[in-house]
Design a protein around this motif. Structure first.
Motif, short mmCIF file in Angstrom:
data_model
loop_
_atom_site.label_atom_id
_atom_site.label_comp_id
_atom_site.label_asym_id
_atom_site.label_seq_id
_atom_site.Cartn_x
_atom_site.Cartn_y
_atom_site.Cartn_z
N ASP A 3 0.81 -1.20 0.00
CA ASP A 3 0.00 0.00 0.00
C ASP A 3 0.85 1.26 0.00
O ASP A 3 2.08 1.22 0.13
N SER A 4 0.16 2.39 -0.16
CA SER A 4 0.84 3.67 -0.31
C SER A 4 1.31 4.26 1.02
O SER A 4 1.93 5.32 1.04
N MET A 5 1.03 3.57 2.13
CA MET A 5 1.62 3.95 3.41
C MET A 5 2.97 3.27 3.62
O MET A 5 3.69 3.57 4.57
N GLY A 6 3.30 2.31 2.74
CA GLY A 6 4.54 1.57 2.86
C GLY A 6 4.38 0.22 3.51
O GLY A 6 5.36 -0.51 3.68
N ALA A 7 3.16 -0.15 3.89
CA ALA A 7 2.93 -1.45 4.52
C ALA A 7 2.92 -2.55 3.47
O ALA A 7 2.58 -2.32 2.30
N SER A 26 -3.94 3.91 -1.40
CA SER A 26 -3.84 3.08 -2.60
C SER A 26 -3.24 1.75 -2.17
O SER A 26 -2.27 1.71 -1.40
N HIS A 27 -3.79 0.66 -2.67
CA HIS A 27 -3.27 -0.65 -2.26
C HIS A 27 -3.44 -1.66 -3.38
O HIS A 27 -4.27 -1.50 -4.28
N ALA A 28 -2.62 -2.69 -3.34
CA ALA A 28 -2.65 -3.77 -4.31
C ALA A 28 -2.71 -5.09 -3.57
O ALA A 28 -1.95 -5.30 -2.62
N GLU A 29 -3.63 -5.95 -3.99
CA GLU A 29 -3.73 -7.29 -3.42
C GLU A 29 -3.45 -8.27 -4.55
O GLU A 29 -4.22 -8.38 -5.50
N VAL A 58 -10.52 9.54 8.72
CA VAL A 58 -9.52 9.10 9.69
C VAL A 58 -8.26 8.63 8.94
O VAL A 58 -8.29 8.34 7.74
N THR A 59 -7.16 8.56 9.66
CA THR A 59 -5.91 8.07 9.06
C THR A 59 -6.07 6.60 8.68
O THR A 59 -6.59 5.81 9.46
N PRO A 60 -5.65 6.21 7.47
CA PRO A 60 -5.76 4.81 7.07
C PRO A 60 -5.04 3.89 8.06
O PRO A 60 -4.06 4.27 8.70
N TYR A 61 -5.54 2.68 8.15
CA TYR A 61 -5.04 1.73 9.15
C TYR A 61 -5.01 0.34 8.55
O TYR A 61 -5.94 -0.08 7.86
N PHE A 62 -3.93 -0.40 8.83
CA PHE A 62 -3.76 -1.75 8.29
C PHE A 62 -3.33 -2.67 9.43
O PHE A 62 -2.44 -2.34 10.21
N THR A 63 -3.99 -3.82 9.53
CA THR A 63 -3.60 -4.78 10.56
C THR A 63 -3.85 -6.19 10.06
O THR A 63 -4.54 -6.40 9.05
N MET A 64 -3.27 -7.15 10.76
CA MET A 64 -3.46 -8.56 10.44
C MET A 64 -4.04 -9.28 11.64
O MET A 64 -3.62 -9.07 12.78
N PHE A 65 -5.00 -10.15 11.39
CA PHE A 65 -5.46 -11.14 12.37
C PHE A 65 -4.91 -12.49 11.88
O PHE A 65 -5.47 -13.10 10.98
N LYS A 216 -2.59 10.97 -5.04
CA LYS A 216 -2.47 9.51 -5.16
C LYS A 216 -2.58 8.81 -3.80
O LYS A 216 -2.22 7.64 -3.66
N PHE A 217 -3.04 9.54 -2.81
CA PHE A 217 -3.23 9.00 -1.45
C PHE A 217 -1.94 8.47 -0.83
O PHE A 217 -1.95 7.47 -0.11
N GLY A 218 -0.84 9.10 -1.14
CA GLY A 218 0.40 8.69 -0.48
C GLY A 218 1.50 8.37 -1.46
O GLY A 218 1.39 8.59 -2.66
N ASP A 219 2.56 7.81 -0.94
CA ASP A 219 3.76 7.54 -1.71
C ASP A 219 3.78 6.08 -2.14
O ASP A 219 3.91 5.17 -1.31
N TRP A 220 3.62 5.85 -3.44
CA TRP A 220 3.69 4.48 -3.96
C TRP A 220 5.16 4.13 -4.18
O TRP A 220 5.75 4.49 -5.18
N SER A 221 5.74 3.44 -3.22
CA SER A 221 7.18 3.19 -3.24
C SER A 221 7.56 1.91 -3.96
O SER A 221 8.74 1.56 -4.02
#
Length: 248
Positions: A3-7, A26-29, A58-65, A216-221
């Motif tokens: 994703d564009s947050m770097g996660a 922005s994210h890719a699966e 709100v600030t985007p958030y990513f987590t794993m279960f 672009k909703f952030g930095d696509w690194s």
């Protein structure tokens, strides 16, 4: 996941990824081919949960279960056959799912959200207690042969909306079955959607497109629009703050 947050993350086999889009991400699966000589089958549910207007930015958030952190309740029928209820959101018979992300509609008590992934042995049965009248409760019967819900027989490949004010009795047929149950109370706000955006007004949708075109909703690194990650580790997550989880 990238994703564009770097996660980034690599997951499967019962794991759950939970991402809150908030003010934009922005994210890719991607689903890389792991086997060169056998089929690469994948079974995935992508569930969208709307946000109240107060949480839309709100600030985007990513987590794993990870699968080992998601509780599973085993229900045994009088005939000894078993049902296994994986509790992804909400609670079942007093057993609660992992805490949902902050600012998610699922984090509010009034949401009455539940997400269950259920596996039933052939000829097993289980019950689900009634809930609030305003709650929507839907079963997606996606693997098996037939199930009987409160006396009504349903064939595989159907979604069934049920009355939430009645206890739900599910009796499985002659084959093992898999069912996804989704329930939640409505937010009670207008919904306007277009493309990947869900907002409350048409003007907000237009603004979302303008914001995306501008930022672009952030930095696509990543060096491609469809990145995949090394398979040296089967399952892992690296978060935007640099913290990591390695599941091996």
């Amino acid at each position: 996941h990238s994703d564009s947050m770097g996660a980034q993350a690599r997951f499967g086999h019962g794991d759950v990824q939970w991402m809150t889009a908030g003010k934009g991400i922005s994210h890719a699966e991607m689903f890389p081919m792991l086997n060169s000589d056998t089929p690469n089958s994948t079974e995935l549910f992508q569930i969208w949960i709307n946000l109240p207007a107060s949480d839309k930015f709100v600030t985007p958030y990513f987590t794993m279960f990870w699968r080992d952190t998601i509780p599973t309740v085993t229900v045994e029928a009088p005939n000894g056959k078993k049902s296994f209820i994986q509790i992804i959101a909400g609670q079942f018979e007093g057993v609660a799912a992992p805490l949902p992300p902050p600012n998610s509609w699922a984090s509010r008590v009034e949401s009455d959200i539940a997400i269950y992934s259920i596996t039933m042995e052939a000829n097993s049965e289980m019950k689900l207690s009634k809930t609030k009248a305003e709650t929507n409760r839907i079963l997606y019967f996606f693997n098996g042969n037939s199930i009987t819900i409160n006396g009504s027989t349903q064939q595989v490949g159907h979604g069934i909306q049920v009355n939430p004010t009645f206890d739900l009795e599910i009796i499985n047929g002659s084959e093992d079955s898999e069912i996804l149950i989704l329930q939640a109370s409505p937010i009670g706000e207008p919904v306007v959607k277009y493309g990947p955006f869900v907002m409350n007004t048409k003007e907000e949708i237009q603004q979302a497109y303008q914001d995306y075109q501008r930022t672009k909703f952030g930095d696509w690194s990543w060096d491609t629009n469809a990145p995949t990650h090394s398979n040296s580790k089967e399952r892992f997550a690296i978060h935007a703050d640099g913290s990591s989880e390695y599941e091996g």
